[in-house]
Design a protein around this motif. Structure first.
Motif, mmCIF file in Angstrom:
data_model
loop_
_atom_site.group_PDB
_atom_site.id
_atom_site.type_symbol
_atom_site.label_atom_id
_atom_site.label_comp_id
_atom_site.label_asym_id
_atom_site.label_seq_id
_atom_site.Cartn_x
_atom_site.Cartn_y
_atom_site.Cartn_z
ATOM 1 N N ARG A 137 0.829 -1.205 0.000
ATOM 2 C CA ARG A 137 0.000 0.000 0.000
ATOM 3 C C ARG A 137 0.861 1.252 0.000
ATOM 4 N NH1 ARG A 137 -1.814 3.121 4.161
ATOM 5 N NH2 ARG A 137 -3.680 4.324 3.685
ATOM 6 N N ASP A 264 -3.795 13.471 26.781
ATOM 7 C CA ASP A 264 -4.211 12.381 25.920
ATOM 8 C C ASP A 264 -3.193 12.232 24.784
ATOM 9 O OD1 ASP A 264 -6.585 10.521 25.205
ATOM 10 O OD2 ASP A 264 -5.993 11.445 23.313
ATOM 11 N N ALA A 265 -3.109 11.017 24.232
ATOM 12 C CA ALA A 265 -2.168 10.753 23.141
ATOM 13 C C ALA A 265 -2.340 11.757 21.999
ATOM 14 C CB ALA A 265 -2.356 9.328 22.625
ATOM 15 N N ALA A 266 -3.584 12.140 21.722
ATOM 16 C CA ALA A 266 -3.840 13.075 20.620
ATOM 17 C C ALA A 266 -3.186 14.433 20.881
ATOM 18 C CB ALA A 266 -5.340 13.248 20.415
ATOM 19 N N GLU A 267 -3.011 14.798 22.151
ATOM 20 C CA GLU A 267 -2.320 16.045 22.491
ATOM 21 C C GLU A 267 -0.806 15.862 22.457
ATOM 22 O OE1 GLU A 267 -5.021 18.173 25.809
ATOM 23 O OE2 GLU A 267 -4.633 16.061 26.204
ATOM 24 N N ILE A 269 0.945 13.986 20.587
ATOM 25 C CA ILE A 269 1.431 13.979 19.198
ATOM 26 C C ILE A 269 1.865 15.372 18.748
ATOM 27 C CG2 ILE A 269 0.549 13.794 16.821
ATOM 28 C CD1 ILE A 269 -1.027 11.329 17.852
ATOM 29 N N ASP A 270 1.162 16.390 19.242
ATOM 30 C CA ASP A 270 1.451 17.766 18.838
ATOM 31 C C ASP A 270 2.503 18.454 19.705
ATOM 32 O OD1 ASP A 270 -0.240 17.805 16.679
ATOM 33 O OD2 ASP A 270 -1.983 18.392 17.863
ATOM 34 N N ALA A 288 4.959 10.890 16.100
ATOM 35 C CA ALA A 288 3.533 10.537 16.197
ATOM 36 C C ALA A 288 3.365 9.023 16.246
ATOM 37 C CB ALA A 288 2.758 11.125 15.020
ATOM 38 N N ALA B 58 -7.956 17.165 17.700
ATOM 39 C CA ALA B 58 -6.567 16.697 17.667
ATOM 40 C C ALA B 58 -6.589 15.197 17.412
ATOM 41 C CB ALA B 58 -5.867 16.993 18.990
ATOM 42 N N ALA B 59 -5.826 14.771 16.410
ATOM 43 C CA ALA B 59 -5.742 13.344 16.056
ATOM 44 C C ALA B 59 -4.522 13.167 15.169
ATOM 45 C CB ALA B 59 -7.003 12.888 15.323
ATOM 46 N N PRO B 60 -4.000 11.968 15.064
ATOM 47 C CA PRO B 60 -2.857 11.762 14.171
ATOM 48 C C PRO B 60 -3.268 11.877 12.702
ATOM 49 C CG PRO B 60 -3.585 9.661 15.083
ATOM 50 C CD PRO B 60 -4.390 10.728 15.763
ATOM 51 N N PRO B 70 -6.285 7.768 18.617
ATOM 52 C CA PRO B 70 -6.670 8.739 19.639
ATOM 53 C C PRO B 70 -7.227 10.025 19.026
ATOM 54 C CG PRO B 70 -4.298 8.822 19.322
ATOM 55 C CD PRO B 70 -4.826 7.738 18.406
ATOM 56 N N PHE B 71 -8.184 10.620 19.714
ATOM 57 C CA PHE B 71 -8.619 11.959 19.315
ATOM 58 C C PHE B 71 -9.052 12.724 20.551
ATOM 59 C CE2 PHE B 71 -12.536 9.442 19.052
ATOM 60 C CZ PHE B 71 -13.437 10.226 19.762
ATOM 61 N N LEU B 72 -8.942 14.040 20.473
ATOM 62 C CA LEU B 72 -9.436 14.929 21.522
ATOM 63 C C LEU B 72 -10.201 16.045 20.850
ATOM 64 C CD1 LEU B 72 -7.867 16.269 24.710
ATOM 65 C CD2 LEU B 72 -8.481 17.937 22.965
ATOM 66 N N ALA B 109 -12.145 13.188 25.024
ATOM 67 C CA ALA B 109 -11.104 12.470 24.293
ATOM 68 C C ALA B 109 -11.258 10.983 24.537
ATOM 69 C CB ALA B 109 -9.712 12.924 24.736
ATOM 70 N N THR B 110 -11.041 10.197 23.483
ATOM 71 C CA THR B 110 -10.952 8.741 23.606
ATOM 72 C C THR B 110 -10.277 8.209 22.353
ATOM 73 O OG1 THR B 110 -12.158 6.737 24.216
ATOM 74 C CG2 THR B 110 -13.288 8.229 22.710
ATOM 75 N N ARG B 111 -10.388 6.912 22.082
ATOM 76 C CA ARG B 111 -9.797 6.311 20.874
ATOM 77 C C ARG B 111 -10.916 5.661 20.068
ATOM 78 N NH1 ARG B 111 -5.869 8.060 24.036
ATOM 79 N NH2 ARG B 111 -4.373 6.640 24.940
ATOM 80 N N ASP B 139 -5.399 9.007 7.762
ATOM 81 C CA ASP B 139 -5.047 7.957 6.810
ATOM 82 C C ASP B 139 -4.916 6.638 7.576
ATOM 83 O OD1 ASP B 139 -4.403 6.736 4.463
ATOM 84 O OD2 ASP B 139 -2.315 7.374 4.448
ATOM 85 N N THR B 227 -11.537 10.764 28.530
ATOM 86 C CA THR B 227 -11.005 11.955 29.171
ATOM 87 C C THR B 227 -12.066 13.044 29.096
ATOM 88 O OG1 THR B 227 -8.750 11.387 28.535
ATOM 89 C CG2 THR B 227 -9.156 13.691 29.102
#
Lengths: 306, 257
Positions: A137, A264-267, A269-270, A288, B58-60, B70-72, B109-111, B139, B227
């Motif tokens: 891919r 949180d992981a989403a934070e 990452i930034d 990330a 916020a997310a990858p 994950p996202f917030l 926030a959670t996954r 992606d 969260t």
């Protein structure tokens, strides 16, 4: 209509015959010793997965290859490249660890011994077919014909003599569960596998930071003159060791601190990367990925405190 | 830098002028998703919609683990909101959660499990009835929704069902609660495994008054880690109660101070 079909057939034949051209070059870094440098990037269609350093040593008993690269075509082209340097046959392929950029070229060496640490051999033998799907891919046609070919032999820690070269094999772990490093005592060149990175952000899908740092300490103690990292330029020690250790130490502290703050992981990452690491190749994207690999353990340990 | 909001502010007007009534003056989707109009009709109803970057999503950019993305979402810049929906347009089950913050902060926030590359969006309904929407593409190689939960590889997963862990963090006066609940969160899309997931989470104060509630859906990841934030001024113990679609109830007291 028949003429049209013939025309299409004529157009298709040369296209099918055209394998991805990796434009591999062998750089002589010490007597009998060559490195085939890869790009400091992620897998993509333009690089065909060539993001890795492979190498080979021409001994009087034949050629020792370190890692076979990311695809069947890479392996074939590596073998052709070796043929432009020496008439001696490939005697042994050593696979440093079970990450696909390092061993998917094995199919091009089906007629010679391919060896790895037992943990690496087992991991490749048990790799799910979905692993190949994922790389197809990302990389596309350059992967054509690539299959999972597990090593046929097992090596263990200790000396290994091939022709006029005396090697020292080290069984390490930390980047993965099973990492091989190869010191050529004859030349002082150390093939560190992915225990050492230089100028390219370390990857962590199976990393254990404590074990990885311990493995770096073992490499530091070796009488190496030149270090070939799994990714990044060849340099004398301890440059790659220092940079890899500094990054891992920072990761450990930064992720623990983020977990203690309740991020949180989403934070995470930034998070702003320190200057020393922000300039490493693919730093942001690799960080990330690392958050996905390593942060859950840090945040769970904070939650279970109470 | 041109912000998405600036583009939209102008874009909406231009699009309305150019397309007139044919487009119903609907703003153009900045993520250009084929499923946006369906999502809007399915989840947001007929109310007005604006794309609004004041909402943080916020997310990858890419899912490293299709089972745990994950996202917030933080809609605090909008002031009070009635609801926050989080959804992934191209997931087989798009809606991930529906949060009614009530007296809680408009932050969640959670996954989630991702099946293929998709827009991930948050839609916040303000007090006047307008949906504010923000999001990004994630992606993915995919397969997250049709893969059996890891719990099914463990012999004793039912014995640990509903185990919770929680901790309170101080965030500039607000208290952030992070709470994990052991649950397989089966989507029903993995062969032979029926849907089995937490569908409601309620947060109550020490007097049993509802502070806020969260509806969770199949795409929320296994062993959900939630969260949320409690504003200053609410003290004492809070109680978090989760209920799954089989009627199991899991309760956890959390001391704010």
């Amino acid at each position: 209509m028949r003429a049209l079909a013939a025309g299409i057939a004529l157009m298709l034949v040369p296209l099918q015959a055209l394998a991805f051209d990796y434009q591999l070059t062998a750089r002589e870094i010490a007597p009998d010793t060559y490195v085939v440098p890869g790009r400091m990037e992620h897998f993509n269609r333009a690089n065909g997965g060539n993001i890795v350093n492979t190498g080979f040593i021409v001994t009087t008993a034949g050629v020792v290859v370190i890692d076979s690269g990311p695809s069947l075509d890479y392996g074939r082209q590596l073998r052709q490249l070796i043929g432009t340097v020496t008439d001696r046959p490939v005697r042994l392929v050593l696979i440093t660890h079970a990450h696909p950029d390092h061993y998917l070229g094995n199919g091009a060496f089906g007629d010679v011994a391919i060896s790895a640490l037992d943990g690496t051999r087992a991991e490749i033998a048990g790799a799910p077919p979905a692993l190949l799907d994922g790389i197809y891919r990302l990389v596309g046609d350059a992967m054509a014909g690539t299959t999972l070919v597990p090593p046929t032999g097992v090596v263990t820690e200790g000396p290994l003599v091939v022709g006029d070269h005396g090697f020292e094999l080290l069984a390490l772990d930390g980047h993965t569960r099973s990492d091989l490093a190869v010191l050529d005592r004859t030349t002082g060149v150390l093939f560190a596998g992915d225990i050492a990175f230089l100028d390219r952000t370390p990857t962590t899908p199976q990393a254990d930071i404590e074990h990885w740092l311990a493995a770096l300490d073992r490499l530091r103690a070796l009488p190496a003159k030149l270090v070939v990292p799994g990714h990044g330029p060849v340099a004398p020690p301890p440059q790659a060791f220092d940079q890899t250790a500094a990054y891992l130490t920072w990761l450990r502290e930064a992720l623990a601190a983020a977990a203690a703050r309740g991020l949180d992981a989403a934070e995470v990452i930034d998070m702003k990367l320190p200057e020393d690491f922000a300039g490493l190749a693919v730093a942001r994207a690799e960080f990330a990925r690392t958050v996905a690999h390593l942060y859950p353990t840090f945040e769970r340990s904070v939650l279970s405190d109470k | 830098m041109i912000t998405r909001r600036a583009l939209l502010g102008h874009g909406a007007g231009v699009a309305a002028l150019a397309a007139g009534r044919a487009w119903g003056a609907a703003p153009m989707d900045p993520l250009q998703s084929v499923a946006w109009e369906d999502m809007r009709a399915l989840l947001l109803g007929k109310g007005p919609v604006v794309f609004d970057d004041r909402i943080t999503v916020a997310a990858p950019m890419a899912a490293e683990d299709a089972l745990q993305v994950p996202f917030l979402v933080d809609a605090g810049a909008l002031g009070r909101v009635q609801r926050i929906l989080v959804f992934a347009d191209l997931n087989p089950i798009p809606l991930i959660l529906d949060f009614a913050p009530g007296r809680l902060a408009p932050l969640i926030a959670t996954r989630f499990k991702i099946q293929q590359a998709t827009p991930l969006r948050a839609a916040a309904l303000d007090l006047k009835g307008t949906w504010h929407v923000a999001g990004q593409w994630v992606d993915a190689m995919g397969g997250g929704c049709t893969t059996p939960a890891l719990a099914h590889g463990e012999a004793d997963w039912t014995a640990r069902l509903g185990e919770t862990e929680a901790r309170v963090f101080d965030r500039d006066g607000r208290r952030r609660i992070r709470l994990s609940i052991r649950h397989p969160m089966d989507t029903g899309l993995a062969a032979g495994i029926p849907a089995f997931f937490i569908e409601k989470v309620m947060v109550e104060d020490a007097g049993g008054i509802l502070l806020g509630e969260l509806a969770t859906f199949e795409p929320v990841s296994e062993n959900p880690l939630l969260t949320f934030e409690v504003p200053a001024g609410i003290g004492g113990d809070i109680t978090v109660t989760a209920r799954d679609n089989n009627g199991n109830i899991f309760r956890r007291k959390v001391a704010l101070s």
